[in-house]
Design an enzyme around this catalytic site. Structure first.
Site, PDB file in Angstrom:
ATOM      1  N   ASN A  10     -16.493  -9.861  69.451  1.00 65.08           N
ATOM      2  CA  ASN A  10     -17.338 -10.715  70.281  1.00 65.08           C
ATOM      3  C   ASN A  10     -17.430 -10.116  71.684  1.00 65.08           C
ATOM      4  O   ASN A  10     -16.404  -9.915  72.341  1.00 65.08           O
ATOM      5  CB  ASN A  10     -16.740 -12.123  70.331  1.00 65.08           C
ATOM      6  CG  ASN A  10     -17.625 -13.112  71.049  1.00 65.08           C
ATOM      7  OD1 ASN A  10     -18.152 -12.824  72.125  1.00 65.08           O
ATOM      8  ND2 ASN A  10     -17.790 -14.296  70.493  1.00 65.08           N
ATOM      9  N   HIS A  13     -17.815 -11.839  76.746  1.00 67.93           N
ATOM     10  CA  HIS A  13     -17.186 -11.832  78.068  1.00 67.93           C
ATOM     11  C   HIS A  13     -17.413 -10.538  78.839  1.00 67.93           C
ATOM     12  O   HIS A  13     -17.037 -10.456  80.013  1.00 67.93           O
ATOM     13  CB  HIS A  13     -15.727 -12.244  77.957  1.00 67.93           C
ATOM     14  CG  HIS A  13     -15.617 -13.670  77.511  1.00 67.93           C
ATOM     15  ND1 HIS A  13     -16.141 -14.713  78.252  1.00 67.93           N
ATOM     16  CD2 HIS A  13     -15.141 -14.220  76.370  1.00 67.93           C
ATOM     17  CE1 HIS A  13     -15.950 -15.853  77.605  1.00 67.93           C
ATOM     18  NE2 HIS A  13     -15.348 -15.576  76.458  1.00 67.93           N
ATOM     19  N   HIS A  46     -22.594 -15.150  71.362  1.00 74.10           N
ATOM     20  CA  HIS A  46     -22.907 -16.574  71.406  1.00 74.10           C
ATOM     21  C   HIS A  46     -23.926 -16.826  72.519  1.00 74.10           C
ATOM     22  O   HIS A  46     -23.611 -16.686  73.701  1.00 74.10           O
ATOM     23  CB  HIS A  46     -21.620 -17.362  71.665  1.00 74.10           C
ATOM     24  CG  HIS A  46     -21.801 -18.849  71.670  1.00 74.10           C
ATOM     25  ND1 HIS A  46     -20.748 -19.726  71.857  1.00 74.10           N
ATOM     26  CD2 HIS A  46     -22.895 -19.635  71.502  1.00 74.10           C
ATOM     27  CE1 HIS A  46     -21.195 -20.969  71.811  1.00 74.10           C
ATOM     28  NE2 HIS A  46     -22.503 -20.937  71.603  1.00 74.10           N
ATOM     29  N   ARG A  48     -25.406 -19.388  74.475  1.00 72.28           N
ATOM     30  CA  ARG A  48     -25.223 -20.804  74.797  1.00 72.28           C
ATOM     31  C   ARG A  48     -26.484 -21.401  75.419  1.00 72.28           C
ATOM     32  O   ARG A  48     -27.295 -20.695  76.016  1.00 72.28           O
ATOM     33  CB  ARG A  48     -24.053 -20.974  75.773  1.00 72.28           C
ATOM     34  CG  ARG A  48     -22.690 -20.918  75.113  1.00 72.28           C
ATOM     35  CD  ARG A  48     -21.591 -21.120  76.140  1.00 72.28           C
ATOM     36  NE  ARG A  48     -20.293 -21.300  75.505  1.00 72.28           N
ATOM     37  CZ  ARG A  48     -19.763 -22.479  75.201  1.00 72.28           C
ATOM     38  NH1 ARG A  48     -20.429 -23.597  75.484  1.00 72.28           N
ATOM     39  NH2 ARG A  48     -18.590 -22.565  74.628  1.00 72.28           N
ATOM     40  N   ARG A  52     -24.519 -19.070  79.946  1.00 74.34           N
ATOM     41  CA  ARG A  52     -23.452 -18.757  80.896  1.00 74.34           C
ATOM     42  C   ARG A  52     -22.936 -17.330  80.752  1.00 74.34           C
ATOM     43  O   ARG A  52     -22.324 -16.797  81.674  1.00 74.34           O
ATOM     44  CB  ARG A  52     -22.283 -19.741  80.756  1.00 74.34           C
ATOM     45  CG  ARG A  52     -21.496 -19.599  79.475  1.00 74.34           C
ATOM     46  CD  ARG A  52     -20.313 -20.536  79.428  1.00 74.34           C
ATOM     47  NE  ARG A  52     -20.717 -21.928  79.439  1.00 74.34           N
ATOM     48  CZ  ARG A  52     -19.882 -22.939  79.211  1.00 74.34           C
ATOM     49  NH1 ARG A  52     -18.593 -22.689  78.987  1.00 74.34           N
ATOM     50  NH2 ARG A  52     -20.313 -24.178  79.222  1.00 74.34           N
ATOM     51  N   GLU A  73     -23.832 -16.473  67.196  1.00 74.52           N
ATOM     52  CA  GLU A  73     -23.251 -17.804  67.327  1.00 74.52           C
ATOM     53  C   GLU A  73     -24.234 -18.705  68.058  1.00 74.52           C
ATOM     54  O   GLU A  73     -24.792 -18.304  69.098  1.00 74.52           O
ATOM     55  CB  GLU A  73     -21.920 -17.745  68.074  1.00 74.52           C
ATOM     56  CG  GLU A  73     -20.802 -17.133  67.256  1.00 74.52           C
ATOM     57  CD  GLU A  73     -19.449 -17.295  67.918  1.00 74.52           C
ATOM     58  OE1 GLU A  73     -19.394 -17.654  69.120  1.00 74.52           O
ATOM     59  OE2 GLU A  73     -18.435 -17.068  67.240  1.00 74.52           O
ATOM     60  N   THR A 104     -15.460 -22.679  73.150  1.00 78.90           N
ATOM     61  CA  THR A 104     -15.683 -23.594  72.040  1.00 78.90           C
ATOM     62  C   THR A 104     -14.389 -24.312  71.690  1.00 78.90           C
ATOM     63  O   THR A 104     -13.380 -23.686  71.357  1.00 78.90           O
ATOM     64  CB  THR A 104     -16.213 -22.837  70.814  1.00 78.90           C
ATOM     65  OG1 THR A 104     -17.375 -22.110  71.209  1.00 78.90           O
ATOM     66  CG2 THR A 104     -16.576 -23.794  69.699  1.00 78.90           C
ATOM     67  N   GLU A 154     -16.119 -20.334  59.059  1.00 78.68           N
ATOM     68  CA  GLU A 154     -15.163 -19.682  59.950  1.00 78.68           C
ATOM     69  C   GLU A 154     -14.185 -20.747  60.418  1.00 78.68           C
ATOM     70  O   GLU A 154     -14.577 -21.718  61.074  1.00 78.68           O
ATOM     71  CB  GLU A 154     -15.847 -19.025  61.150  1.00 78.68           C
ATOM     72  CG  GLU A 154     -14.841 -18.321  62.056  1.00 78.68           C
ATOM     73  CD  GLU A 154     -15.477 -17.405  63.086  1.00 78.68           C
ATOM     74  OE1 GLU A 154     -14.826 -17.172  64.125  1.00 78.68           O
ATOM     75  OE2 GLU A 154     -16.611 -16.933  62.856  1.00 78.68           O
ATOM     76  N   HIS A 197     -10.878 -17.296  66.960  1.00 85.29           N
ATOM     77  CA  HIS A 197     -10.709 -18.038  68.215  1.00 85.29           C
ATOM     78  C   HIS A 197      -9.281 -17.909  68.712  1.00 85.29           C
ATOM     79  O   HIS A 197      -8.340 -18.416  68.114  1.00 85.29           O
ATOM     80  CB  HIS A 197     -11.067 -19.525  68.099  1.00 85.29           C
ATOM     81  CG  HIS A 197     -11.348 -20.134  69.454  1.00 85.29           C
ATOM     82  ND1 HIS A 197     -12.579 -20.047  70.071  1.00 85.29           N
ATOM     83  CD2 HIS A 197     -10.554 -20.797  70.325  1.00 85.29           C
ATOM     84  CE1 HIS A 197     -12.543 -20.663  71.238  1.00 85.29           C
ATOM     85  NE2 HIS A 197     -11.317 -21.105  71.425  1.00 85.29           N
TER      86      HIS A 197
END
Length: 247
Positions: A10, A13, A46, A48, A52, A73, A104, A154, A197
């Site tokens: 992922n 970030h 992801h 959003r 963000r 995502e 999440t 998941e 996660h």
């Protein structure tokens, strides 16, 4: 190369770091290409509602640049469904989303929203997108995911990782047992099982050892570790631990 246990990286970030200053750097697409070269089997991003971290142009850039599958995502909203159908990524993981959360929190309530979610995912499936439901290792949620026709789930490993970080080892072991039981239930129902996660070097081994699990999605820890060791080294060490656990 087909692996028994895949690693999805992922890159959200990297975008968080970019957005903290504005501008275009660091580039999430470049991070995705580095992750591919380092052994990632797929890329997760992801988008959003509040944008963000990942932005719309990042999704377009990833679709154009990467050769491994993109796991998109997304919340179960009309806007995100339209974006997914426009890009047609390999996979779409449906996640719960609240504006006030930092990340999440918990899994999707499929059992409590079964009819709407079944209707929501149908066009995605019809478009050839592999749909995954991000849920807790709860028997009712797993059964509901199977009933609505999602081929993949998941399981949320956040509580398992949090208990480990807090030193609550009995709760940590109990959560691992729930994840093991959930993976078996899902596989028995014909679902492909992914987990993710909060996983890091200390928590990944017991999860990677669960034979029903086919994919782990890991992001925040790898991007953080990359600050110190570089992204290729961070991914390489995670792959090593996963393969050692599988063996």
């Amino acid at each position: 190369m087909t692996r028994d246990l895949r690693l999805g990286v992922n890159i959200d970030h990297v975008a968080t770091l970019r957005n903290a200053r504005g501008g275009a750097l660091p580039d999430p697409v470049r991070a995705a290409l580095l992750a591919e070269a380092a052994g990632a089997d797929g890329i997760t991003a992801h988008l959003r509602e509040d944008r963000r971290h990942i932005r719309d142009e990042d999704i377009a850039g990833l679709m154009a640049a990467i050769k491994t599958p993109l796991n998109f995502e997304m919340a179960a909203t009309a806007e995100m469904q339209k974006i997914a159908l426009s890009h047609r990524p390999h996979a779409a993981c449906i996640v719960p989303e609240r504006r006030e959360e930092r990340t999440t929190e918990g899994g999707l309530d499929v059992a409590g929203d079964e009819a709407r979610l079944a209707e929501f995912i149908a066009p995605l499936r019809d478009a050839g997108i592999r749909v995954s439901m991000f849920i807790a290792a709860d028997p009712q949620q797993i059964a509901a995911a199977a009933r609505i026709g999602a081929p993949v789930i998941e399981l949320h490993t956040g509580a398992y990782c949090d208990y480990h970080a807090e030193g609550e080892m009995e709760a940590h072991k109990a959560e691992l047992s729930r994840l093991i039981a959930g993976a078996k239930q899902a596989a028995d129902l014909g679902l492909e099982v992914h987990m993710g996660h909060g996983l890091n070097y200390e928590t990944v081994t017991p999860i990677a050892a669960i034979k029903e699990v086919r994919e782990l999605n890991i992001g925040h820890f790898l991007i953080g570790e990359a600050v110190f060791t570089g992204l290729s080294a961070a991914i390489g060490e995670m792959r090593r631990l996963m393969e050692e656990a599988r063996a």
